[in-house]
Enzyme design. Structure first.
Site, PDB file in Angstrom:
ATOM      1  N   LYS A 177     -11.621  -7.649  11.345  1.00 42.95           N
ATOM      2  CA  LYS A 177     -10.373  -7.501  12.434  1.00 42.95           C
ATOM      3  C   LYS A 177      -9.768  -6.169  11.963  1.00 42.95           C
ATOM      4  CE  LYS A 177      -7.628  -8.595  13.446  1.00 42.95           C
ATOM      5  NZ  LYS A 177      -6.350  -7.343  14.019  1.00 42.95           N
ATOM      6  N   GLU A 253      -4.469  -6.781  -0.380  1.00 41.42           N
ATOM      7  CA  GLU A 253      -4.169  -5.877  -1.054  1.00 41.42           C
ATOM      8  C   GLU A 253      -2.851  -5.630  -0.134  1.00 41.42           C
ATOM      9  OE1 GLU A 253      -5.291  -3.379  -3.531  1.00 41.42           O
ATOM     10  OE2 GLU A 253      -6.667  -3.445  -3.529  1.00 41.42           O
ATOM     11  N   CYS A 287       0.670   2.473   0.988  1.00 45.03           N
ATOM     12  CA  CYS A 287       0.951   1.161   0.228  1.00 45.03           C
ATOM     13  C   CYS A 287       1.676   2.021  -0.969  1.00 45.03           C
ATOM     14  CB  CYS A 287      -0.051   0.095  -0.229  1.00 45.03           C
ATOM     15  SG  CYS A 287      -1.369   1.113  -0.151  1.00 45.03           S
ATOM     16  N   GLU A 384      10.040  -2.049   1.585  1.00 45.71           N
ATOM     17  CA  GLU A 384       8.564  -0.558   1.752  1.00 45.71           C
ATOM     18  C   GLU A 384       9.523  -0.281   2.540  1.00 45.71           C
ATOM     19  OE1 GLU A 384       5.249  -2.819   3.502  1.00 45.71           O
ATOM     20  OE2 GLU A 384       4.406  -1.245   1.195  1.00 45.71           O
TER      21      GLU A 384
HETATM   22  P1  NAP Z   1       0.069  -6.231   8.860  1.00 44.85           P
HETATM   23  O1  NAP Z   1       1.308  -6.483  10.024  1.00 44.85           O
HETATM   24  O2  NAP Z   1       0.183  -6.755   7.559  1.00 44.85           O
HETATM   25  O3  NAP Z   1      -0.912  -6.327   9.280  1.00 44.85           O
HETATM   26  C1  NAP Z   1      -2.390  -6.198   9.297  1.00 44.85           C
HETATM   27  C2  NAP Z   1      -3.364  -6.843   9.607  1.00 44.85           C
HETATM   28  O4  NAP Z   1      -3.824  -8.421   9.731  1.00 44.85           O
HETATM   29  C3  NAP Z   1      -3.305  -6.385  11.230  1.00 44.85           C
HETATM   30  O5  NAP Z   1      -5.014  -6.736  11.196  1.00 44.85           O
HETATM   31  C4  NAP Z   1      -3.373  -7.970  11.693  1.00 44.85           C
HETATM   32  O6  NAP Z   1      -3.662  -8.051  13.532  1.00 44.85           O
HETATM   33  C5  NAP Z   1      -3.443  -8.581  11.255  1.00 44.85           C
HETATM   34  N1  NAP Z   1      -2.613  -9.646  11.038  1.00 44.85           N
HETATM   35  C6  NAP Z   1      -1.497  -9.397  11.779  1.00 44.85           C
HETATM   36  N2  NAP Z   1      -0.403 -11.112  11.545  1.00 44.85           N
HETATM   37  C7  NAP Z   1      -2.164 -12.162  11.563  1.00 44.85           C
HETATM   38  C8  NAP Z   1      -2.052 -13.107  11.833  1.00 44.85           C
HETATM   39  N3  NAP Z   1      -1.341 -14.228  11.557  1.00 44.85           N
HETATM   40  N4  NAP Z   1      -3.145 -13.578  10.898  1.00 44.85           N
HETATM   41  C9  NAP Z   1      -3.966 -13.091  10.204  1.00 44.85           C
HETATM   42  N5  NAP Z   1      -4.397 -11.473  11.195  1.00 44.85           N
HETATM   43  C10 NAP Z   1      -3.464 -10.863  11.084  1.00 44.85           C
HETATM   44  O7  NAP Z   1      -0.001  -4.899   7.914  1.00 44.85           O
HETATM   45  P2  NAP Z   1       0.174  -3.573   8.869  1.00 44.85           P
HETATM   46  O8  NAP Z   1       1.902  -3.356   9.032  1.00 44.85           O
HETATM   47  O9  NAP Z   1      -1.025  -3.295   9.622  1.00 44.85           O
HETATM   48  O10 NAP Z   1       0.163  -2.367   7.766  1.00 44.85           O
HETATM   49  C11 NAP Z   1       1.253  -2.525   6.679  1.00 44.85           C
HETATM   50  C12 NAP Z   1       1.606  -3.093   5.440  1.00 44.85           C
HETATM   51  O11 NAP Z   1      -0.264  -3.064   5.138  1.00 44.85           O
HETATM   52  C13 NAP Z   1       2.451  -2.810   4.047  1.00 44.85           C
HETATM   53  O12 NAP Z   1       2.677  -3.620   3.675  1.00 44.85           O
HETATM   54  C14 NAP Z   1       0.925  -1.608   3.548  1.00 44.85           C
HETATM   55  O13 NAP Z   1       1.800  -1.868   1.630  1.00 44.85           O
HETATM   56  C15 NAP Z   1       0.375  -2.552   3.945  1.00 44.85           C
HETATM   57  N6  NAP Z   1      -1.082  -2.131   2.848  1.00 44.85           N
HETATM   58  C16 NAP Z   1      -1.308  -2.447   1.686  1.00 44.85           C
HETATM   59  C17 NAP Z   1      -2.558  -1.632   1.050  1.00 44.85           C
HETATM   60  C18 NAP Z   1      -2.907  -1.941  -0.121  1.00 44.85           C
HETATM   61  O14 NAP Z   1      -4.099  -1.431  -0.235  1.00 44.85           O
HETATM   62  N7  NAP Z   1      -1.928  -2.449  -0.732  1.00 44.85           N
HETATM   63  C19 NAP Z   1      -3.021  -0.812   2.194  1.00 44.85           C
HETATM   64  C20 NAP Z   1      -2.459  -0.310   3.304  1.00 44.85           C
HETATM   65  C21 NAP Z   1      -1.472  -0.671   3.656  1.00 44.85           C
HETATM   66  P3  NAP Z   1      -3.106  -7.776  14.514  1.00 44.85           P
HETATM   67  O15 NAP Z   1      -2.401  -5.314  13.931  1.00 44.85           O
HETATM   68  O16 NAP Z   1      -3.357  -7.414  15.242  1.00 44.85           O
HETATM   69  O17 NAP Z   1      -1.219  -7.421  13.984  1.00 44.85           O
END
Ligand code: NAP
Length: 480
Positions: A177, A253, A287, A384
């Site tokens: 997804k 992650e 991140c 962040e």
């Molecule tokens: P996000 O809002 O948490 O979304 C990540 C993924 O989860 C997207 O595919 C999103 O889909 C999906 N999602 C959202 N709500 C969901 C739910 N209730 N149930 C299931 N899936 C759901 O994160 P983001 O804004 O895309 O990415 C930024 C974050 O990722 C930052 O906090 C960053 O630090 C973190 N990150 C961490 C790493 C690591 O390796 N630790 C690497 C990269 C990024 P939709 O897009 O359709 O909402």
């Protein structure tokens, strides 16, 4: 824009297909606001079809000889490198980052397929004598089964590759997804997977604007055994709760708040070079991005002067423009949050040394920004940033620096600059982070265990450990 217009459909059972409910959602270029594609909007019937396909493909793929799986993965790597340019352009179009960052992302993503093509054949177990004698302890690792992979928008190609490659190497089949802001990069990989010989159903990609219900459906399908998530800590917590119902394995992650420590004895030029990479790779939308700078009082002025000069010199523009070094942030919410954090710091007494003002649209551009003398209670040091803003704090002692660095619920990456390697290694042990970059501005490497402690996540991606996540340990007590 992509080689095939079908690339905006769902990818299920090795074929492009329309969703059961014929709906789509738009994907736009954040730098212009222009529509890039309509993407098929997956829903529960599509989630079910994808899970059926993954379950059907599992027995044959998990029984495929590791060497054969390895060769398929190796081919994926080769094809990604061959198509680096179109893949990079798709990343830039949907995410906004400059082409140089997108090219680096495709190389990094492809490298996971090469690394795991090598690891696929190194699934080592063990045989030992039971201490009491009489029988042998045989330990082997078997693929866990069907896995769900949920990925973010900031590295739309690499975060999928970092999960798909080890899962396939282990013999699992997958349900992906991708993030709704950037689903095209993952879909662009689908044709490459097919061409490389990944059998239909081994990888299924279902974009959806209703990510919550869709993923939740998968997490309650009894054939699913693992959910691997990269994204925010907030959504990670939701998935951990949901995964508890079926007691799924849950590599996570999550978010970060990386400190960048510059000790008084650091090489200023090296520290500034590292700071540019740690802060500005992906415009800070990483991140692992350096989120807060703690600089020794003795080196503060020299470091800040040289760093501001480099930040000021960066060229801002559309990511597809070769001259551009800073592209658009991914959307208005991300850009506005960055600005809000800057305003909060300034209101508390920080000074703007460069940047610091939103750039009018179209697009969600924010200039490279350095904030000096930032008060330690500022939000910009606790949250962040996910943007090109570097808040700098003057710190009197190394003990205080370590205490400030560790004073967060996150624990993903930390950066440390010193000329004294022994001291650096000792301080690295005291830093409560899963990864420490010592005299380097970059930690990510497919051969290294990537992951965080505390609320930055569970488990590791990359390295040998990354493949172990997708395996179960089986112990057989043998009399022979
Ligand atoms: P996000 O809002 O948490 O979304 C990540 C993924 O989860 C997207 O595919 C999103 O889909 C999906 N999602 C959202 N709500 C969901 C739910 N209730 N149930 C299931 N899936 C759901 O994160 P983001 O804004 O895309 O990415 C930024 C974050 O990722 C930052 O906090 C960053 O630090 C973190 N990150 C961490 C790493 C690591 O390796 N630790 C690497 C990269 C990024 P939709 O897009 O359709 O909402």
């Amino acid at each position: 824009m992509t080689s095939s217009p079908l690339a905006a459909d769902l990818y299920i059972a090795g074929r492009w297909s329309q969703p059961a409910h014929p709906r789509s959602f738009p994907v736009s270029d954040p730098a212009t606001g222009e529509l890039v594609a309509h993407v098929a909007d997956g829903d529960l019937p599509d989630a079910r079809a994808a899970a059926d396909a993954a379950a059907a493909a599992l027995p044959a793929w998990s029984a495929t000889p590791p060497r054969t799986r390895a060769e398929v993965l190796r081919k994926v790597h080769a094809l990604m490198i061959e198509r680096l340019e179109p893949l990079a352009r798709i990343i830039t179009l949907e995410n906004g980052k400059p082409l140089t960052d997108s090219r680096a992302e495709v190389r990094y993503a492809a490298e996971f397929f090469r690394w795991y093509s090598e690891e696929a054949c190194r699934n080592l177990g063990s045989v030992s004598h039971a201490p009491g004698g009489g029988y042998r302890i045989l330990v082997q690792h078997q693929p866990i089964g069907v896995v769900v992979l949920v990925t973010p928008w900031n590295f739309p190609c690499a975060m999928g590759a970092r999960k798909i490659a080890p899962a396939l190497a282990a013999g699992c089949t997958v349900l992906v997804k991708p993030a709704s802001l950037t689903p095209l990069s993952m879909l662009a990989l689908a044709d490459i997977l097919t061409e490389a010989g990944v059998p239909g159903g081994a990888v299924n990609i279902v974009p959806s604007s209703r990510s919550g219900p869709l993923v939740d459906h998968w997490l309650h399908d009894p054939r699913v055994r693992l959910v691997s998530f990269t994204g925010s800590t907030e959504v990670g917590r939701v998935l951990l709760k949901s995964a508890a119902d079926q007691v799924l394995k849950t590599p996570m992650e999550l978010g970060g708040n990386a400190p960048f420590l510059v000790l008084d004895d650091a090489d200023v030029d090296a520290a500034v070079e590292g700071a540019m990479v740690a802060k500005m790779r992906n415009m800070g939308e990483a991140c692992t991005a350096a989120n807060r700078f703690y600089v020794g009082a003795g080196i503060y002025d020299a470091f800040v002067r040289a760093f501001v000069e480099r930040m000021r010199a960066l060229t801002i523009g559309h990511g597809l423009d070769e001259a551009s070094q800073v592209g658009s942030l991914v959307d208005a919410a991300t850009r506005d949050k960055v600005d809000e954090l800057v305003r909060d710091a300034v209101a508390r007494g920080a000074c703007i040394l460069c940047g610091g003002e939103k750039i009018p649209g179209p697009g969600y551009f924010y200039p490279p920004t350095v904030l000096g003398e930032v008060p330690v209670d500022s939000r910009v040091l606790r949250e962040e940033i996910f943007g090109p803003v570097a808040p700098i704090v003057r710190v009197a002692s190394e003990d205080e620096m370590v205490a400030l660095a560790n004073g967060t619920e996150y624990g993903l990456a930390a950066y440390l600059y010193t000329r004294d390697l022994a001291k650096g290694l000792k301080l690295a042990e005291r830093l409560e982070f899963g990864m420490v970059a010592l005299n380097r501005g970059l930690v990510s490497d497919p051969a290294a265990p990537f992951g965080g402690v505390k609320q930055s996540g569970l488990g590791r991606e990359g390295s040998r450990e990354g493949m172990q996540e997708y395996m179960e340990t089986k112990y057989v007590a043998v009399e022979w």
